[in-house]
Design a protein around this motif. Structure first.
Motif, PDB file in Angstrom:
ATOM      1  N   LEU A   1       0.860  -1.226  -0.002  1.00  0.00           N
ATOM      2  CA  LEU A   1       0.049   0.114   0.048  1.00  0.00           C
ATOM      3  C   LEU A   1       0.878   1.253  -0.177  1.00  0.00           C
ATOM      4  N   GLY A   2       1.894   1.216   0.699  1.00  0.00           N
ATOM      5  CA  GLY A   2       2.880   2.240   0.626  1.00  0.00           C
ATOM      6  C   GLY A   2       2.591   3.547   1.595  1.00  0.00           C
ATOM      7  N   THR A   3       1.587   3.077   2.523  1.00  0.00           N
ATOM      8  CA  THR A   3       1.117   3.834   3.545  1.00  0.00           C
ATOM      9  C   THR A   3       0.716   3.179   4.879  1.00  0.00           C
ATOM     10  N   HIS A   4       0.696   3.897   5.870  1.00  0.00           N
ATOM     11  CA  HIS A   4      -0.028   3.413   7.158  1.00  0.00           C
ATOM     12  C   HIS A   4      -1.142   4.148   7.612  1.00  0.00           C
ATOM     13  N   ASP A   5      -1.540   4.929   6.771  1.00  0.00           N
ATOM     14  CA  ASP A   5      -2.700   5.997   7.031  1.00  0.00           C
ATOM     15  C   ASP A   5      -3.958   5.005   7.035  1.00  0.00           C
ATOM     16  N   THR A   6      -4.548   4.844   7.927  1.00  0.00           N
ATOM     17  CA  THR A   6      -5.496   3.679   7.910  1.00  0.00           C
ATOM     18  C   THR A   6      -7.032   4.444   7.670  1.00  0.00           C
ATOM     19  N   HIS A   7      -6.979   5.819   7.736  1.00  0.00           N
ATOM     20  CA  HIS A   7      -8.231   6.522   7.180  1.00  0.00           C
ATOM     21  C   HIS A   7      -8.144   6.577   5.577  1.00  0.00           C
ATOM     22  N   TYR A   8      -7.089   6.823   5.318  1.00  0.00           N
ATOM     23  CA  TYR A   8      -6.833   6.696   3.913  1.00  0.00           C
ATOM     24  C   TYR A   8      -7.172   5.122   3.223  1.00  0.00           C
ATOM     25  N   ILE A   9      -6.566   4.180   3.711  1.00  0.00           N
ATOM     26  CA  ILE A   9      -6.841   2.970   3.196  1.00  0.00           C
ATOM     27  C   ILE A   9      -8.408   2.651   3.270  1.00  0.00           C
ATOM     28  N   GLY A  10      -9.081   2.876   4.489  1.00  0.00           N
ATOM     29  CA  GLY A  10     -10.379   2.711   4.507  1.00  0.00           C
ATOM     30  C   GLY A  10     -11.453   3.373   3.601  1.00  0.00           C
ATOM     31  N   HIS A  11     -10.906   4.798   3.342  1.00  0.00           N
ATOM     32  CA  HIS A  11     -11.883   5.626   2.716  1.00  0.00           C
ATOM     33  C   HIS A  11     -11.699   5.659   1.270  1.00  0.00           C
ATOM     34  N   TRP A  12     -10.483   5.102   0.660  1.00  0.00           N
ATOM     35  CA  TRP A  12     -10.151   5.570  -0.802  1.00  0.00           C
ATOM     36  C   TRP A  12     -11.257   4.832  -1.737  1.00  0.00           C
ATOM     37  N   ALA A  13     -11.968   3.813  -1.553  1.00  0.00           N
ATOM     38  CA  ALA A  13     -12.739   3.323  -2.595  1.00  0.00           C
ATOM     39  C   ALA A  13     -14.102   4.374  -2.498  1.00  0.00           C
ATOM     40  N   ASP A  14     -14.588   4.875  -1.519  1.00  0.00           N
ATOM     41  CA  ASP A  14     -15.692   5.672  -1.357  1.00  0.00           C
ATOM     42  C   ASP A  14     -15.137   7.070  -2.115  1.00  0.00           C
ATOM     43  N   ALA A  15     -13.847   7.290  -2.073  1.00  0.00           N
ATOM     44  CA  ALA A  15     -13.624   8.587  -2.594  1.00  0.00           C
ATOM     45  C   ALA A  15     -13.412   8.465  -4.136  1.00  0.00           C
ATOM     46  N   VAL A  16     -13.483   7.538  -4.809  1.00  0.00           N
ATOM     47  CA  VAL A  16     -13.320   7.323  -6.099  1.00  0.00           C
ATOM     48  C   VAL A  16     -14.554   6.756  -6.912  1.00  0.00           C
ATOM     49  N   LYS A  17     -15.434   6.485  -5.907  1.00  0.00           N
ATOM     50  CA  LYS A  17     -16.556   5.688  -6.789  1.00  0.00           C
ATOM     51  C   LYS A  17     -17.533   6.557  -7.559  1.00  0.00           C
ATOM     52  N   ASP A  18     -17.637   7.691  -7.269  1.00  0.00           N
ATOM     53  CA  ASP A  18     -18.570   8.482  -8.030  1.00  0.00           C
ATOM     54  C   ASP A  18     -17.811   8.745  -9.465  1.00  0.00           C
ATOM     55  N   GLN A  19     -16.454   8.985  -9.578  1.00  0.00           N
ATOM     56  CA  GLN A  19     -15.897   9.404 -10.800  1.00  0.00           C
ATOM     57  C   GLN A  19     -15.487   8.085 -11.553  1.00  0.00           C
ATOM     58  N   ASN A  20     -15.434   6.774 -11.078  1.00  0.00           N
ATOM     59  CA  ASN A  20     -15.034   5.598 -11.665  1.00  0.00           C
ATOM     60  C   ASN A  20     -15.997   4.638 -12.153  1.00  0.00           C
ATOM     61  N   GLY A  21     -17.302   4.997 -11.673  1.00  0.00           N
ATOM     62  CA  GLY A  21     -18.195   4.177 -12.129  1.00  0.00           C
ATOM     63  C   GLY A  21     -18.279   2.728 -11.193  1.00  0.00           C
ATOM     64  N   THR A  22     -18.002   2.664  -9.991  1.00  0.00           N
ATOM     65  CA  THR A  22     -17.705   1.507  -9.153  1.00  0.00           C
ATOM     66  C   THR A  22     -18.769   1.611  -8.082  1.00  0.00           C
ATOM     67  N   LYS A  23     -19.890   2.320  -8.008  1.00  0.00           N
ATOM     68  CA  LYS A  23     -20.789   2.722  -6.889  1.00  0.00           C
ATOM     69  C   LYS A  23     -21.360   1.346  -6.475  1.00  0.00           C
ATOM     70  N   ASN A  24     -21.702   0.508  -7.649  1.00  0.00           N
ATOM     71  CA  ASN A  24     -22.416  -0.934  -7.234  1.00  0.00           C
ATOM     72  C   ASN A  24     -21.681  -1.843  -6.706  1.00  0.00           C
ATOM     73  N   TRP A  25     -20.297  -1.402  -6.450  1.00  0.00           N
ATOM     74  CA  TRP A  25     -19.239  -2.451  -5.999  1.00  0.00           C
ATOM     75  C   TRP A  25     -19.485  -2.579  -4.413  1.00  0.00           C
ATOM     76  N   HIS A  26     -20.226  -1.310  -3.828  1.00  0.00           N
ATOM     77  CA  HIS A  26     -20.521  -1.306  -2.429  1.00  0.00           C
ATOM     78  C   HIS A  26     -21.496  -2.024  -1.775  1.00  0.00           C
ATOM     79  N   PHE A  27     -22.242  -2.563  -2.630  1.00  0.00           N
ATOM     80  CA  PHE A  27     -23.723  -3.084  -1.868  1.00  0.00           C
ATOM     81  C   PHE A  27     -24.032  -4.352  -2.682  1.00  0.00           C
ATOM     82  N   VAL A  28     -25.003  -5.112  -2.114  1.00  0.00           N
ATOM     83  CA  VAL A  28     -25.604  -6.017  -2.772  1.00  0.00           C
ATOM     84  C   VAL A  28     -27.547  -5.946  -2.397  1.00  0.00           C
ATOM     85  N   ASN A  29     -28.363  -5.821  -3.340  1.00  0.00           N
ATOM     86  CA  ASN A  29     -29.564  -5.737  -3.292  1.00  0.00           C
ATOM     87  C   ASN A  29     -30.275  -7.113  -2.715  1.00  0.00           C
ATOM     88  N   ILE A  30     -30.322  -7.726  -1.531  1.00  0.00           N
ATOM     89  CA  ILE A  30     -30.915  -9.009  -1.325  1.00  0.00           C
ATOM     90  C   ILE A  30     -32.456  -8.511  -0.844  1.00  0.00           C
TER      91      ILE A  30
END
Ligand code: ZN
Ligand code: ZN
Length: 250
Positions: free
Chosen positions: A51-80
């Motif tokens: 990862l090249g970092t020890h920043d746990t906030h960054y590691i945990g949050h990164w996927a949310d920070a990019v999801k609106d720009q890269n079309g990955t919103k659906n990666w975050h949930f499942v509709n049961i």
């Protein structure tokens, strides 16, 4: 995932986005802290090196920070759906565009040492975040837009059931990621079996979402806060246990 695609995602990593559809960044931070703490020193080193970092906030949050720009919103949930306690891939994960299929994909990328370092780094960032989301009950609940469409009132303010579980209760408890991780560790929760699959975890989350669902316009009382807080603690713990299992493969 194509390696080139991951590179594009990494290039977008500096962008910000709202937290509205995930454990708040505090919940994710706690999951990452605990998962890394559970690892053996050699596993921890491999994770930090990649990862090249020890920043746990960054590691945990990164996927949310990019999801609106890269079309990955659906990666975050499942509709049961509410009415069914079991996951059905054809119905709930069309085209493999849901958290369960994407977790399998990023897990395979991390374990594929022939993949580029950048690709495996991107996959590991997704891993830490998406395992956290898998254990947020309303990320596995398909009705009422994952509870976003269930209006509730908490401490006199209007919010919704999904947001209540993402971060409103965690914020209300006014802890910090460091203290909350410490508290959860000291509570000695049961370690779930290592054979737990993504589907098992999603179905368990879904059952919790059904158990804790509320009618529109409900007021959140102290009893609900106490019960949900203890469940949120257990969910964060179980997420960390699953996230820590990637260690030997990094
Ligand atoms: Zn998320
Ligand atoms: Zn959410």
């Amino acid at each position: 995932m194509k390696i080139r695609t991951i590179l594009i995602f990494l290039a977008l990593s500096g962008l910000s986005a709202s937290n509205a559809f995930s454990w708040g960044s505090e919940g994710h931070d706690v999951v990452v802290r605990m998962a890394i703490r559970m690892m053996k020193p050699s596993e921890r080193k491999a994770v930090y090196d990649l990862l090249g970092t020890h920043d746990t906030h960054y590691i945990g949050h990164w996927a949310d920070a990019v999801k609106d720009q890269n079309g990955t919103k659906n990666w975050h949930f499942v509709n049961i759906p509410d009415r069914d306690e079991h996951y059905n891939a054809d119905r709930d994960c069309p085209n493999g565009d849901c958290i369960i299929a994407k977790l399998s994909m990023v897990q395979a990328t991390i374990r594929n040492h022939a993949a580029s370092r950048q690709a495996r780094k991107g996959a590991l960032l997704y891993w830490f975040h998406l395992v956290g989301d898998l254990y947020q009950p309303y990320h596995c609940y398909g009705d009422k837009y994952g509870g976003n469409d269930i209006k509730v009132y908490f401490k006199g303010k209007e919010t919704n059931l999904h947001a209540l579980w993402d971060d409103k209760i965690i914020w209300y408890k006014n802890s910090s990621p460091t203290l909350l991780a410490e508290d959860i560790f000291n509570a000695h929760h049961r370690v779930p079996p290592t054979t737990t699959t993504f589907v098992d975890a999603a179905e368990k989350s879904h059952a919790l979402a059904v158990k804790y669902k509320l009618r529109n316009n409900s007021n959140i009382d102290a009893d609900y806060v106490a019960r949900s807080w203890s469940t949120i603690n257990a969910c964060l713990w179980e997420a960390a246990c699953m996230a820590s299992t990637i260690g030997p493969d990094v």
